[in-house]
Scaffold this motif. Structure first.
Motif, PDB file in Angstrom:
ATOM      1  N   SER A 115     117.875 -48.289  74.961  1.00 40.44           N
ATOM      2  CA  SER A 115     117.939 -48.125  76.416  1.00 40.44           C
ATOM      3  C   SER A 115     118.177 -46.679  76.833  1.00 40.44           C
ATOM      4  N   LEU A 143     120.286 -51.386  79.458  1.00 42.20           N
ATOM      5  CA  LEU A 143     119.727 -50.354  80.328  1.00 42.20           C
ATOM      6  C   LEU A 143     120.713 -49.982  81.428  1.00 42.20           C
ATOM      7  N   GLN A 186     116.420 -53.009  74.162  1.00 41.86           N
ATOM      8  CA  GLN A 186     117.377 -52.145  74.861  1.00 41.86           C
ATOM      9  C   GLN A 186     118.594 -51.838  73.995  1.00 41.86           C
TER      10      GLN A 186
END
Length: 610
Positions: free
Chosen positions: A38, A64, A205
């Motif tokens: 991420s 993220l 991520q």
């Protein structure tokens, strides 16, 4: 007596940012991630120059989310907290229109987040508003935790909104994500603009990048398509030779240069302009700004980015047996310039009824206008140019008379309670007319009083309509529009419909939380009055009487909603409800003082229906 809680030791604090002493490389790898995927995603997003990401937080993009805040310092993009995904998307919708088509991104959580967001995405699709929607998901079933991660995941997460987005993808690697984001931004901002979706995998991520070295490709925006020069020359000949040319503009102007280009063309032809106000295309105080009735006399109509060409010429009358009525002359020739034929889909019917134009030119209307104007000047004879003076006087007289009628109509019910919508706009105008203001709401539900009474001559002063007419757009789109205006120091004004606000009242919390200055005036007519009128029409058609029963299911009363108290509970300065028309102007002035300090304010005015 409870014992005091001891502060963390130095060793415990070190575990927040360092590998604890005694942990081997394998053990550290089980617990800590030094270079998560991420973080690279944030680098990609920053490279595309997104200023903001609107979101309602969700676990499917927790990786993220953390990277934006800590790795990216929550700047470029800044994360904006929204209490609902519908609000997050509508904020992006309003922002993009004010920012001249520059999109921001939206983060949606899994299946449920995209479902919540779907109506607002549809509005943006209909309104050609660009945005990049990032949807969280967990692709690998073997890695999903039991419970929520299963119910919030899907094999094809974007399917729920695919019918009204331009493009979607579900990247399976970080390199794939990087390239998909570049493509997504490019597609979203290529006319006709619109929303796109990129699904981001939770494991992608959160996993360590390791030795992988994904790259970020360059990004070059697509130049807007220009109409064919030969076709534009032919169109110019038709317009110059017409006795009564009329220009109709809808989703045409992207910025101030579009307005200037249309003024130049209209004055060269001395042709009236019907501004349908999908965008602010033409100054309403210019003498060539005319009402839609001029279409009936036109022998040539130039349509610029029309949402509904057929509807400019015809209508279906709402009767027991619906019939078609034509406004335009049977021999009128129609020129249609726009990008709507370059991309469309089939399921949702927002493309409106088909109309076979006599000359259809595929190209961005704003970009094509200078060439069309030049062709008009080259083909205009001295005799035709001399005729412009008489045409100008005709339209000056008609415009002056129409504005006088509107001012006279605004006086009716001046002292009425509930307050007339005309007085609401007239009193507010006296306070804002000398400021750098922008209306971030559509005045259609208030009898178009802003367009009829105010001077709207700058592109940014009118935001246009919702697109798909889905309720819940108005409040958050106004907040998003106000956010874009904040950077320019403009006064953002929102005349807020009560029914629309009740879908997403949390938009006002977002405005307060993020210190977005916005003056909101409630059009509190205590009901869904459009549906009220529909019910009256049905009852009248069936000869069942229209008194009383039309309120059932359509009114906000017993108890009435106190909108001032509602937003005050979310940190917004407010006043009202006001029923005495003499009290509204002083209340507006007090609210303006708050907005000038950089905060949102709302005045609740109990109004007439329209």
């Amino acid at each position: 007596m409870a014992s005091a809680v001891a502060p963390p030791s130095a060793a415990q604090e070190a575990m927040e940012n360092e590998v604890p002493a005694g942990y081997g490389e394998i053990e550290a790898g089980e617990y800590f991630v030094r270079n998560p995927g991420s973080d690279f995603m944030v680098d990609v997003i920053k490279n595309l120059d997104f200023e903001y990401i609107t979101t309602n937080p969700g676990s499917s993009f927790r990786g993220l989310h953390e990277s934006i805040v800590n790795y990216g310092d929550n700047a470029q993009p800044e994360l904006l907290t929204c209490p609902h995904e519908e609000q997050a998307v509508a904020m992006a919708h309003g922002y993009a229109k004010v920012a001249g088509g520059k999109p921001i991104a939206v983060l949606c959580h899994g299946t449920v987040g995209l479902q919540h967001a779907s109506m607002a995405i549809y509005n943006a699709w209909c309104d050609r508003a660009p945005m990049v929607v990032l949807g969280g998901n967990h692709f690998d079933a073997s890695e999903r935790r039991t419970g929520v991660e299963w119910s919030h995941s899907a094999q094809d997460a974007a399917r729920v909104v695919r019918d009204y987005t331009k493009w979607d993808d579900a990247p399976q690697s970080l390199q794939h994500f990087s390239e998909s984001m570049g493509r997504a931004y490019k597609i979203a901002t290529t006319p006709p603009m619109g929303p796109v979706v990129v699904i981001i995998d939770g494991h992608l991520q959160e996993a360590e990048i390791g030795d992988r070295t994904p790259t970020i490709p360059g990004s070059a925006p697509t130049q807007r398509p220009h109409g064919d020069l030969a076709a534009l020359a032919e169109a110019a000949g038709w317009l110059v030779g017409a006795e009564s040319p009329v220009i109709v503009a809808d989703l045409m102007a992207h910025d101030a240069s579009g307005v200037d280009a249309l003024v130049e063309l209209a004055e060269a032809l001395q042709a009236p302009v019907v501004n349908q106000f999908g965008r602010m295309n033409f100054p309403n105080t210019h003498y060539l700004s005319q009402g839609s009735s001029v279409v009936a006399q036109a022998d040539v109509i130039l349509g610029l980015e029309l949402y509904d060409t057929w509807g400019v010429l015809n209508r279906i009358r709402d009767r027991v047996h619906r019939d078609q009525q034509r406004f335009a002359r049977p021999d009128v020739r129609v020129i249609d310039i726009g990008v709507k034929d370059l991309f469309t889909k089939s399921n949702y019917q927002n493309f409106q009824r088909y109309n076979a134009a006599d000359l259809s030119i595929a190209g961005d209307a704003q970009i094509s206008l200078p060439a069309l104007t030049e062709a008009v000047r080259q083909q205009m004879s001295r005799t035709r140019r001399a005729d412009n003076a008489a045409r100008e006087q005709r339209w000056r007289r008609a415009h002056k008379e129409a504005r006088a009628r509107d001012r006279d109509a605004a006086r009716y019910g001046w002292g009425a309670s509930p307050v007339s919508t005309a007085r609401l706009y007239a009193e507010l105008w006296q306070l804002v007319k000398d400021r750098d203001w922008a209306l971030v709401s559509d005045d259609s539900a208030q009898s178009r009083w802003a367009r009829r009474l105010w001077k709207i001559d700058r592109h940014y002063q009118y935001i246009g309509r919702a697109g798909g007419a889905g309720l819940g757009y108005g409040a958050p789109a106004a907040v998003g529009g106000a956010l874009a205006h904040r950077a320019e120091g403009r006064l953002a004004i929102n005349i807020q419909r009560d029914g629309d606000m009740m879908y997403v009242p949390g938009a006002f919390w977002a405005a307060a939380h993020h210190h977005i200055p916005l003056l909101s005036i409630m059009h509190n007519n205590r009901g869904y009055h459009q549906e009220f009128m529909h019910l009256q029409r049905m009852a009248a058609r069936r000869q069942r009487g229209i008194d009383g029963s039309a309120l059932v299911g359509n009114e906000f009363d017993n108890p009435p909603i106190d909108f001032a108290k509602l937003v005050a509970g979310m940190g917004v300065w407010s006043e009202g409800p006001i029923t005495d028309p003499s009290e509204i102007k002083p209340a507006f002035a007090r609210a303006l003082d708050v907005v000038e300090q950089g905060e949102p304010a709302l005045v609740d005015v109990v109004c007439q229906p329209r």
